[in-house]
Design an enzyme around this catalytic site. Sequence first.
Site, PDB file in Angstrom:
ATOM      1  N   GLU A  54      59.236  47.601   6.973  1.00 17.04           N
ATOM      2  CA  GLU A  54      59.199  46.493   6.010  1.00 17.04           C
ATOM      3  C   GLU A  54      60.158  45.373   6.402  1.00 17.04           C
ATOM      4  O   GLU A  54      59.851  44.207   6.234  1.00 17.04           O
ATOM      5  CB  GLU A  54      59.509  46.990   4.589  1.00 17.04           C
ATOM      6  N   TYR A 137      61.050  41.937  -2.700  1.00 18.02           N
ATOM      7  CA  TYR A 137      59.806  42.473  -2.149  1.00 18.02           C
ATOM      8  C   TYR A 137      60.054  43.800  -1.419  1.00 18.02           C
ATOM      9  O   TYR A 137      59.364  44.792  -1.635  1.00 18.02           O
ATOM     10  CB  TYR A 137      59.141  41.466  -1.191  1.00 18.02           C
ATOM     11  N   ASP A 155      53.003  41.060  -1.370  1.00 14.55           N
ATOM     12  CA  ASP A 155      53.200  40.301  -0.126  1.00 14.55           C
ATOM     13  C   ASP A 155      52.104  39.231  -0.038  1.00 14.55           C
ATOM     14  O   ASP A 155      51.350  39.032  -1.000  1.00 14.55           O
ATOM     15  CB  ASP A 155      53.214  41.249   1.092  1.00 14.55           C
TER      16      ASP A 155
END
Length: 374
Positions: A54, A137, A155
């Site tokens: 990520e 996020y 996203d």
Amino acid sequence: MFFRGAVAAVAMNREPGAVVADRVLAWYARGHRSLPWRAPRGQAADPYRVWLSEIMLQQTTVAAVRPYFKRFLGAWPTVEALAAADLDAVLRAWAGLGYYARARNLHACAREVAGRLGGRFPDTEAGLRELPGIGAYTAAAVAAIAFGRSAVVVDGNVERVVARLFAVTEALPAARPRLRELAGTLTPDHDCGDFAQAMMDLGATVCTPRNPGCLACPLIDVCAAAAGGFAGTLPRRAVKAERPTRRGVAYWLEDGEGAVLLRRRPEKGLLGGMVGLPSTEWEAGPLPDRAAIAGQAPVRAVWWPLPGTVRHTFTHFHLELALVCARLSGSGSATGAGGFWVPVTRLGEQALPSVMRKAIGHVLAGAGTPTAHS
Ligand code: SF4
């Protein structure tokens, strides 16, 4: 808006969000992207792999990340191994992915997890957000995928699916809070990791930016933009201002022993803490004139301009960098120029940002280094 889904859901006596979640999860179960950081179905995800991927995927494509992810896992298979690594080795392995602050935060985060947290990542969004380099996020994505938390993961791919599903015509970035709120109405409290990844996959492979494959989409009969025939126009984006161009001059200073002067940039700011050739400030306007070049040079010398310039694009501006060269007759360390001297043959071992690799390549491939000295 979303009326078709609502009608269908009422008919099935289900909440519209639950209908969408079930459809997307069933679609995901039938087959999804095979990505090196994903756990095989039925197996628990490794938080270290999820977090690493990520962080790498921020501002970068899956295709670009694959080789980096493989290289990092090969060199540092656990968070403890990454924490024990030398920061420069991590920056070197990161070179080319850009946004070097991410690599520095990655290393700082690994140290905190391996040290203070005994090697275990926090399993909540709030706990994850306390770590270096983990924003809203990433915390949501790691909490959902690695720990099965019901987190709202949005996203760019998910943003697109949600904007179309609900026919949100407000332009990005202003529409983000609304899209997040709508995504929250779809997020289930079960199979949370699969749902997050399913939505990302749907956006990446079916609900694509230019030509959404609505006929292959499990949501076609509940999608407002597909029903209206304008899916390809969403999400709308506010017109971006043109990227400005900044210009500067970098100094190639070679000493009589074949070593080149490098300097580490200040910790804060662009390319913070990265190593590179000394340079003038990078500013709007024309390239610095001879007096400005001499005034900001690391030492007094006869500076020879190289033909051509190096161009590089950062997020907020284009850079046009000219190169000037000088050669000293003795050892560079005696000049008091600051920075450190690296043999030309070992420059490739340095953790250099892309723009500096380009600049050095320009010197080595171009007119060669000058023979003049002061
Ligand atoms: Fe995207 Fe089309 Fe699916 Fe709607 S139906 S979510 S526009 S692919």
